[in-house]
Write a protein that holds these residues in place. Structure first.
Motif, PDB file in Angstrom:
ATOM      1  N   ALA A 107       9.606 -48.215 -76.449  1.00 16.53           N
ATOM      2  CA  ALA A 107      10.987 -47.925 -75.901  1.00 16.53           C
ATOM      3  C   ALA A 107      11.970 -49.006 -76.553  1.00 16.53           C
ATOM      4  O   ALA A 107      11.336 -50.284 -76.627  1.00 16.53           O
ATOM      5  N   LYS A 108      13.049 -48.847 -76.791  1.00 17.90           N
ATOM      6  CA  LYS A 108      14.166 -49.898 -77.144  1.00 17.90           C
ATOM      7  C   LYS A 108      14.580 -50.549 -75.833  1.00 17.90           C
ATOM      8  O   LYS A 108      14.805 -50.035 -74.735  1.00 17.90           O
ATOM      9  N   PRO A 109      14.553 -52.154 -75.781  1.00 21.34           N
ATOM     10  CA  PRO A 109      14.927 -52.689 -74.655  1.00 21.34           C
ATOM     11  C   PRO A 109      16.564 -52.496 -74.258  1.00 21.34           C
ATOM     12  O   PRO A 109      17.159 -52.563 -75.055  1.00 21.34           O
ATOM     13  N   THR A 110      16.439 -52.542 -72.932  1.00 21.42           N
ATOM     14  CA  THR A 110      18.278 -52.254 -72.470  1.00 21.42           C
ATOM     15  C   THR A 110      18.339 -52.980 -71.230  1.00 21.42           C
ATOM     16  O   THR A 110      17.375 -53.029 -70.348  1.00 21.42           O
ATOM     17  N   PRO A 111      19.199 -53.778 -71.132  1.00 19.41           N
ATOM     18  CA  PRO A 111      19.124 -54.699 -69.861  1.00 19.41           C
ATOM     19  C   PRO A 111      19.325 -53.916 -68.731  1.00 19.41           C
ATOM     20  O   PRO A 111      19.868 -52.955 -68.452  1.00 19.41           O
ATOM     21  N   ILE A 112      18.944 -54.540 -67.598  1.00 22.79           N
ATOM     22  CA  ILE A 112      18.987 -53.764 -66.383  1.00 22.79           C
ATOM     23  C   ILE A 112      20.456 -54.045 -65.947  1.00 22.79           C
ATOM     24  O   ILE A 112      21.117 -55.066 -65.806  1.00 22.79           O
ATOM     25  N   ALA A 113      21.205 -52.834 -65.426  1.00 24.21           N
ATOM     26  CA  ALA A 113      22.672 -52.693 -65.123  1.00 24.21           C
ATOM     27  C   ALA A 113      23.064 -53.507 -63.938  1.00 24.21           C
ATOM     28  O   ALA A 113      22.141 -53.757 -63.138  1.00 24.21           O
ATOM     29  N   ASP A 114      24.227 -54.062 -63.941  1.00 22.83           N
ATOM     30  CA  ASP A 114      24.712 -54.940 -62.945  1.00 22.83           C
ATOM     31  C   ASP A 114      24.899 -53.933 -61.711  1.00 22.83           C
ATOM     32  O   ASP A 114      24.703 -54.389 -60.455  1.00 22.83           O
ATOM     33  N   PRO A 139      15.408 -50.292 -55.748  1.00 27.74           N
ATOM     34  CA  PRO A 139      15.080 -51.524 -55.054  1.00 27.74           C
ATOM     35  C   PRO A 139      13.861 -52.341 -55.848  1.00 27.74           C
ATOM     36  O   PRO A 139      13.787 -53.663 -55.386  1.00 27.74           O
ATOM     37  N   ARG A 140      13.205 -51.656 -56.785  1.00 23.46           N
ATOM     38  CA  ARG A 140      12.269 -52.616 -57.484  1.00 23.46           C
ATOM     39  C   ARG A 140      12.809 -53.356 -58.420  1.00 23.46           C
ATOM     40  O   ARG A 140      12.305 -54.589 -59.105  1.00 23.46           O
ATOM     41  N   TRP A 141      13.977 -52.954 -59.022  1.00 22.29           N
ATOM     42  CA  TRP A 141      14.605 -53.695 -59.933  1.00 22.29           C
ATOM     43  C   TRP A 141      16.016 -54.542 -59.878  1.00 22.29           C
ATOM     44  O   TRP A 141      16.576 -55.064 -60.669  1.00 22.29           O
ATOM     45  N   ILE A 142      16.569 -54.251 -58.654  1.00 21.92           N
ATOM     46  CA  ILE A 142      17.668 -55.014 -58.166  1.00 21.92           C
ATOM     47  C   ILE A 142      17.812 -56.348 -58.386  1.00 21.92           C
ATOM     48  O   ILE A 142      18.925 -56.971 -58.656  1.00 21.92           O
ATOM     49  N   TRP A 143      16.928 -56.949 -58.424  1.00 23.70           N
ATOM     50  CA  TRP A 143      16.459 -58.648 -58.456  1.00 23.70           C
ATOM     51  C   TRP A 143      16.661 -58.884 -60.011  1.00 23.70           C
ATOM     52  O   TRP A 143      16.624 -60.259 -60.531  1.00 23.70           O
ATOM     53  N   PHE A 144      16.436 -57.902 -60.733  1.00 22.26           N
ATOM     54  CA  PHE A 144      16.367 -58.047 -62.333  1.00 22.26           C
ATOM     55  C   PHE A 144      17.519 -58.047 -63.150  1.00 22.26           C
ATOM     56  O   PHE A 144      17.267 -57.669 -64.090  1.00 22.26           O
ATOM     57  N   LYS A 145      18.784 -57.826 -62.578  1.00 23.66           N
ATOM     58  CA  LYS A 145      19.997 -57.370 -63.284  1.00 23.66           C
ATOM     59  C   LYS A 145      19.980 -58.293 -64.490  1.00 23.66           C
ATOM     60  O   LYS A 145      19.824 -59.675 -64.504  1.00 23.66           O
ATOM     61  N   GLY A 146      20.302 -57.735 -65.748  1.00 22.39           N
ATOM     62  CA  GLY A 146      20.535 -58.494 -66.920  1.00 22.39           C
ATOM     63  C   GLY A 146      19.326 -58.742 -67.862  1.00 22.39           C
ATOM     64  O   GLY A 146      19.291 -58.881 -68.834  1.00 22.39           O
ATOM     65  N   CYS A 147      18.266 -58.555 -66.989  1.00 23.57           N
ATOM     66  CA  CYS A 147      16.862 -58.675 -67.785  1.00 23.57           C
ATOM     67  C   CYS A 147      16.484 -57.417 -68.474  1.00 23.57           C
ATOM     68  O   CYS A 147      16.930 -56.271 -68.189  1.00 23.57           O
ATOM     69  N   LEU A 148      15.595 -57.720 -69.687  1.00 21.78           N
ATOM     70  CA  LEU A 148      15.363 -56.603 -70.442  1.00 21.78           C
ATOM     71  C   LEU A 148      14.168 -55.832 -69.956  1.00 21.78           C
ATOM     72  O   LEU A 148      13.947 -54.641 -70.150  1.00 21.78           O
ATOM     73  N   VAL A 185     -10.924 -57.850 -73.622  1.00 20.32           N
ATOM     74  CA  VAL A 185      -9.657 -58.550 -74.375  1.00 20.32           C
ATOM     75  C   VAL A 185      -8.686 -58.536 -73.354  1.00 20.32           C
ATOM     76  O   VAL A 185      -8.427 -57.781 -72.523  1.00 20.32           O
ATOM     77  N   ASN A 186      -7.817 -59.575 -73.445  1.00 17.83           N
ATOM     78  CA  ASN A 186      -6.641 -59.876 -72.735  1.00 17.83           C
ATOM     79  C   ASN A 186      -5.483 -59.319 -73.325  1.00 17.83           C
ATOM     80  O   ASN A 186      -5.177 -59.393 -74.460  1.00 17.83           O
ATOM     81  N   VAL A 187      -4.668 -58.466 -72.804  1.00 15.07           N
ATOM     82  CA  VAL A 187      -3.405 -57.887 -73.230  1.00 15.07           C
ATOM     83  C   VAL A 187      -2.233 -58.095 -72.460  1.00 15.07           C
ATOM     84  O   VAL A 187      -2.307 -57.929 -71.292  1.00 15.07           O
ATOM     85  N   LEU A 188      -1.221 -58.402 -73.173  1.00 15.50           N
ATOM     86  CA  LEU A 188       0.088 -58.639 -72.220  1.00 15.50           C
ATOM     87  C   LEU A 188       0.902 -57.387 -72.772  1.00 15.50           C
ATOM     88  O   LEU A 188       1.106 -57.115 -73.914  1.00 15.50           O
ATOM     89  N   GLY A 189       1.510 -56.946 -71.701  1.00 17.16           N
ATOM     90  CA  GLY A 189       2.462 -55.770 -71.718  1.00 17.16           C
ATOM     91  C   GLY A 189       3.935 -55.812 -71.227  1.00 17.16           C
ATOM     92  O   GLY A 189       3.845 -56.492 -70.039  1.00 17.16           O
ATOM     93  N   VAL A 190       4.715 -55.550 -71.908  1.00 13.32           N
ATOM     94  CA  VAL A 190       6.116 -55.856 -71.649  1.00 13.32           C
ATOM     95  C   VAL A 190       6.844 -54.233 -71.356  1.00 13.32           C
ATOM     96  O   VAL A 190       6.656 -53.668 -72.296  1.00 13.32           O
ATOM     97  N   TYR A 191       7.208 -53.861 -70.267  1.00 11.16           N
ATOM     98  CA  TYR A 191       7.933 -52.542 -70.241  1.00 11.16           C
ATOM     99  C   TYR A 191       9.172 -52.774 -69.542  1.00 11.16           C
ATOM    100  O   TYR A 191       9.667 -53.481 -68.738  1.00 11.16           O
ATOM    101  N   ASN A 192       9.918 -51.336 -69.548  1.00 10.37           N
ATOM    102  CA  ASN A 192      11.129 -51.216 -69.114  1.00 10.37           C
ATOM    103  C   ASN A 192      11.190 -50.556 -67.694  1.00 10.37           C
ATOM    104  O   ASN A 192      10.167 -50.142 -67.350  1.00 10.37           O
ATOM    105  N   PRO A 193      12.113 -50.298 -67.103  1.00 14.43           N
ATOM    106  CA  PRO A 193      12.037 -50.014 -65.518  1.00 14.43           C
ATOM    107  C   PRO A 193      11.616 -48.388 -65.643  1.00 14.43           C
ATOM    108  O   PRO A 193      11.194 -47.972 -64.472  1.00 14.43           O
ATOM    109  N   ASN A 194      11.549 -47.720 -66.611  1.00 13.51           N
ATOM    110  CA  ASN A 194      11.119 -46.349 -66.759  1.00 13.51           C
ATOM    111  C   ASN A 194       9.388 -46.584 -67.021  1.00 13.51           C
ATOM    112  O   ASN A 194       8.782 -45.402 -67.230  1.00 13.51           O
TER     113      ASN A 194
END
Length: 111
Positions: free
Chosen positions: A7-14, A19-28, A57-66
């Motif tokens: 997915a394309k990264p979009t910042p967490i809205a202000d 409640p899972r993402w409220i502390w991450f406003k502006g984060c991708l 193997v060690n895997v790093l994953g980055v994911y959005n709120p969805n």
């Protein structure tokens, strides 16, 4: 297939109220690491053996709120520490440039 998997990264809205993402406003996104079991030749098992004894193997994953992945870094031996895997995107110039531009998924997926 990349357009389906990444997915394309979009910042967490202000005004985010989740409640899972409220502390991450502006984060991708958020990131997490995991081990995936693998089969390797016997002479290489030592490199891939984790501290818990599994061969992986060690895997790093980055994911959005969805919970859609926007970046995946895999292939590190199981003996690699989380810190070493996490530092790699910031020390590898190509990956670092993608992170700075916020264009990770578009670069992987193509135009």
């Amino acid at each position: 297939m990349h357009t389906v998997l990444l997915a394309k990264p979009t910042p967490i809205a202000d005004d985010c109220s989740d409640p899972r993402w409220i502390w991450f406003k502006g984060c991708l996104a958020a990131l997490d690491g995991t081990f995936i079991d693998v089969r390797v030749p016997k002479h290489e098992k030592g490199r891939y053996r984790t501290r818990k004894g599994q061969v992986a193997v060690n895997v790093l994953g980055v994911y959005n709120p969805n919970m859609h992945f926007i970046f995946v870094l895999s292939g590190w031996e199981g003996t690699a520490t989380d810190n070493r895997v996490l530092r790699m995107p910031f020390t590898d110039q190509t990956v670092y440039e993608f992170l700075l531009r916020g264009q990770i998924s578009s670069q992987i997926m193509g135009p």
